[in-house]
Design a protein around this motif. Structure first.
Motif, PDB file in Angstrom:
ATOM      1  N   TRP A  48       0.823  -1.275   0.068  1.00  0.00           N
ATOM      2  CA  TRP A  48      -0.023   0.241   0.138  1.00  0.00           C
ATOM      3  C   TRP A  48       0.860   1.256   0.040  1.00  0.00           C
ATOM      4  N   GLY A  49       0.434   2.337  -0.741  1.00  0.00           N
ATOM      5  CA  GLY A  49       1.126   3.470  -0.657  1.00  0.00           C
ATOM      6  C   GLY A  49       0.162   4.706   0.033  1.00  0.00           C
ATOM      7  N   GLY A  50      -1.054   4.263   0.018  1.00  0.00           N
ATOM      8  CA  GLY A  50      -1.912   5.398   0.563  1.00  0.00           C
ATOM      9  C   GLY A  50      -3.273   5.018   0.480  1.00  0.00           C
ATOM     10  N   TYR A  51      -4.279   5.602   0.667  1.00  0.00           N
ATOM     11  CA  TYR A  51      -5.615   5.304   0.720  1.00  0.00           C
ATOM     12  C   TYR A  51      -5.993   5.194  -0.701  1.00  0.00           C
ATOM     13  N   ASN A  52      -6.412   3.581  -0.935  1.00  0.00           N
ATOM     14  CA  ASN A  52      -6.831   3.531  -2.548  1.00  0.00           C
ATOM     15  C   ASN A  52      -5.650   3.312  -3.191  1.00  0.00           C
ATOM     16  N   VAL A  53      -4.342   3.366  -3.196  1.00  0.00           N
ATOM     17  CA  VAL A  53      -3.246   3.217  -3.960  1.00  0.00           C
ATOM     18  C   VAL A  53      -2.645   2.266  -3.612  1.00  0.00           C
ATOM     19  N   PHE A  54      -2.145   1.374  -4.205  1.00  0.00           N
ATOM     20  CA  PHE A  54      -1.009   0.143  -3.933  1.00  0.00           C
ATOM     21  C   PHE A  54      -0.300  -0.179  -5.101  1.00  0.00           C
ATOM     22  N   ALA A  55       1.048  -0.721  -5.016  1.00  0.00           N
ATOM     23  CA  ALA A  55       1.936  -1.030  -6.226  1.00  0.00           C
ATOM     24  C   ALA A  55       2.124  -2.567  -5.868  1.00  0.00           C
ATOM     25  N   SER A  56       2.503  -3.164  -7.036  1.00  0.00           N
ATOM     26  CA  SER A  56       2.906  -4.486  -7.237  1.00  0.00           C
ATOM     27  C   SER A  56       4.161  -4.649  -8.122  1.00  0.00           C
ATOM     28  N   VAL A  57       4.853  -5.770  -7.742  1.00  0.00           N
ATOM     29  CA  VAL A  57       5.790  -6.362  -8.696  1.00  0.00           C
ATOM     30  C   VAL A  57       5.681  -7.768  -9.206  1.00  0.00           C
ATOM     31  N   SER A  58       6.381  -8.042 -10.178  1.00  0.00           N
ATOM     32  CA  SER A  58       5.645  -9.221 -10.974  1.00  0.00           C
ATOM     33  C   SER A  58       6.947 -10.017 -11.822  1.00  0.00           C
ATOM     34  N   GLY A  59       6.779 -11.169 -12.085  1.00  0.00           N
ATOM     35  CA  GLY A  59       7.509 -11.913 -13.153  1.00  0.00           C
ATOM     36  C   GLY A  59       7.642 -11.290 -14.431  1.00  0.00           C
ATOM     37  N   ASP A  60       6.989 -10.262 -14.513  1.00  0.00           N
ATOM     38  CA  ASP A  60       7.042  -9.487 -15.822  1.00  0.00           C
ATOM     39  C   ASP A  60       8.111  -8.300 -15.818  1.00  0.00           C
ATOM     40  N   GLY A  61       8.673  -8.168 -14.569  1.00  0.00           N
ATOM     41  CA  GLY A  61       9.863  -7.180 -14.345  1.00  0.00           C
ATOM     42  C   GLY A  61       9.302  -5.790 -14.378  1.00  0.00           C
ATOM     43  N   SER A  62       8.257  -5.629 -13.794  1.00  0.00           N
ATOM     44  CA  SER A  62       7.526  -4.115 -13.682  1.00  0.00           C
ATOM     45  C   SER A  62       7.126  -3.885 -12.319  1.00  0.00           C
ATOM     46  N   VAL A  63       6.969  -2.551 -12.054  1.00  0.00           N
ATOM     47  CA  VAL A  63       6.402  -2.004 -10.627  1.00  0.00           C
ATOM     48  C   VAL A  63       5.260  -1.322 -11.279  1.00  0.00           C
ATOM     49  N   ARG A  64       4.274  -1.644 -10.985  1.00  0.00           N
ATOM     50  CA  ARG A  64       2.912  -0.931 -11.377  1.00  0.00           C
ATOM     51  C   ARG A  64       2.052  -0.312 -10.306  1.00  0.00           C
ATOM     52  N   VAL A  65       1.473   1.010 -10.475  1.00  0.00           N
ATOM     53  CA  VAL A  65       0.666   1.457  -9.243  1.00  0.00           C
ATOM     54  C   VAL A  65      -0.679   1.549  -9.607  1.00  0.00           C
ATOM     55  N   PHE A  66      -1.428   1.264  -8.698  1.00  0.00           N
ATOM     56  CA  PHE A  66      -2.895   1.201  -9.020  1.00  0.00           C
ATOM     57  C   PHE A  66      -3.690   1.995  -8.146  1.00  0.00           C
ATOM     58  N   ASP A  67      -4.748   2.734  -8.768  1.00  0.00           N
ATOM     59  CA  ASP A  67      -5.565   3.369  -7.843  1.00  0.00           C
ATOM     60  C   ASP A  67      -6.897   2.901  -8.109  1.00  0.00           C
ATOM     61  N   LEU A  68      -7.566   2.560  -6.913  1.00  0.00           N
ATOM     62  CA  LEU A  68      -8.903   1.655  -6.866  1.00  0.00           C
ATOM     63  C   LEU A  68      -9.986   2.525  -7.204  1.00  0.00           C
ATOM     64  N   ARG A  69      -9.905   3.815  -7.428  1.00  0.00           N
ATOM     65  CA  ARG A  69     -10.794   4.570  -7.786  1.00  0.00           C
ATOM     66  C   ARG A  69     -10.900   4.579  -9.629  1.00  0.00           C
ATOM     67  N   ASP A  70      -9.972   4.003 -10.222  1.00  0.00           N
ATOM     68  CA  ASP A  70      -9.966   3.736 -11.499  1.00  0.00           C
ATOM     69  C   ASP A  70      -9.318   2.580 -11.740  1.00  0.00           C
ATOM     70  N   LYS A  71     -10.097   1.297 -11.762  1.00  0.00           N
ATOM     71  CA  LYS A  71      -9.541  -0.066 -11.779  1.00  0.00           C
ATOM     72  C   LYS A  71      -9.180  -0.543 -13.064  1.00  0.00           C
ATOM     73  N   GLU A  72      -9.336   0.232 -13.900  1.00  0.00           N
ATOM     74  CA  GLU A  72      -9.107  -0.296 -15.511  1.00  0.00           C
ATOM     75  C   GLU A  72      -7.753   0.181 -16.113  1.00  0.00           C
ATOM     76  N   ARG A  73      -7.057   1.120 -15.042  1.00  0.00           N
ATOM     77  CA  ARG A  73      -5.698   1.273 -15.669  1.00  0.00           C
ATOM     78  C   ARG A  73      -4.977   1.094 -14.354  1.00  0.00           C
ATOM     79  N   SER A  74      -3.573   1.215 -14.718  1.00  0.00           N
ATOM     80  CA  SER A  74      -2.362   1.233 -14.101  1.00  0.00           C
ATOM     81  C   SER A  74      -1.211   1.935 -14.455  1.00  0.00           C
TER      82      SER A  74
END
Length: 336
Positions: free
Chosen positions: A173-199
């Motif tokens: 978690w990075g803040g309210y509604n905001v989190f980030a993740s890492v993956s086998g695809d080698g990327s860091v992606r940030v998500f905002d739950l207020r716009d679930k279709e985009r990262s």
């Protein structure tokens, strides 16, 4: 039992061959309590609560305060609040996300959270993060490329989304509604739950087809996060205001990095551990650290050597002086 006592270093040896998962309790009435999870290549694993007495420098254990855990827990976290009016809970991930209720004389399973309603089986969970700003929410990452946000009070899925092209290895978690993740695809992606279709991809591993394994968003200064790749001795520190370009790369480990943890309460230091049997403490947030090609000159300001590869580190979230590490069957508490 305690096997070593020397100035600033306190060692507890578990009955298992390997410790992996670690967690500090935040409760004011349970200071210096640590949960440790076994790493055994069997179905049956263990989790134990260990209390450290700072007055006597002894570890206190209670055989009633450990429990069986199906498979090795990939992460452990206590309820993220110092307030003693909150329930005394411990969360664990593995085949499922589980919540455990801690009593003075026993630990019992409170909830088993399974987001797969079509079958009794669930994709393995690689990690999770419990939101301190909204303690109803736990974000979990999975090998099935998804991230799931749980409402643990209602025991229902709040949100589930496909986060990456490959396995998701960590989430923060990075803040309210905001989190980030890492993956086998080698990327860091940030998500905002207020716009679930985009990262937003804020960093990609320059080594092609190389996974990023761990991610720690700085809870005390959310401008910064840190990550590292598979079989890499380099920690990448990111400033989210300047995406794609690392703030600094820390390259002083002589073996693969295995875990990282930010310090409280200002979040200006980072501790990293690795296969070189060393724990390094870095001052990484400040005007002296810029992405100017001088990364090779960055030195840790403190370091500690163990007797074996260190596989986990957790800085106490409430006390800057204490860091927990694990190697082999040993839990060590280091006092700065």
């Amino acid at each position: 039992m305690q096997v070593e006592k020397k100035s600033g270093v306190y060692t507890y040896a578990s009955q298992w061959a390997m410790i992996y998962a670690l967690a500090w309790s935040l409760r004011q009435d349970k200071q210096n309590r640590v949960a440790i999870g076994s790493y055994l290549e069997d179905y049956s694993n263990k989790v134990e609560l260990v209390q450290f007495n700072t007055d006597t420098s002894d570890f206190i254990t209670d055989t009633r305060l450990f429990f069986d855990h199906p498979y090795a827990p990939t992460n452990l976290m206590f309820f993220p609040s110092e307030d003693t009016s909150n329930p005394d809970l411990l969360a664990s991930s593995g085949d499922y996300l589980r919540l455990w209720k801690i009593h003075h004389d026993r630990i019992e399973l409170k909830s088993l959270l399974n987001n797969n309603k079509t079958t009794q089986f669930n994709s393995a969970l690689t990690s999770f993060d419990w939101a301190s700003f909204d303690t109803r929410r736990i974000a979990a990452s999975s090998v099935d490329t998804s991230c799931t946000i749980w409402d643990i009070e209602k025991e229902i899925v709040d949100t589930q989304l496909v986060a990456h092209d490959k396995e998701v290895y960590d989430i923060s978690w990075g803040g309210y509604n905001v989190f980030a993740s890492v993956s086998g695809d080698g990327s860091v992606r940030v998500f905002d739950l207020r716009d679930k279709e985009r990262s937003t991809i804020i960093y990609e591993n320059p080594i092609e087809n190389c996974a990023l394994l761990r991610l720690e968003w700085n809870k005390f200064d959310p401008r910064y996060m840190a990550t590292f790749g598979m079989d890499s001795n380099k920690i990448v520190v990111l400033d989210i205001r300047v995406p794609t370009t690392p703030l600094v790369e820390l390259c002083r480990h002589k073996g693969s990095v295995n875990a990282i943890s930010w310090s409280p309460p200002l979040g200006k230091q980072l501790c990293s551990v690795g296969d070189d049997s060393r724990a390094l403490i870095w001052d990484v947030v400040g005007p002296s650290f810029r992405s100017d090609g001088g990364d090779d000159d960055v030195e840790p300001n403190m370091w500690y050597a163990s007797t074996a590869e260190i596989n986990q580190v957790r800085w106490s979230p409430v006390d800057l002086e204490w860091i927990a590490i694990s190697f082999l069957n040993k839990l060590q508490l280091l006092k700065n």
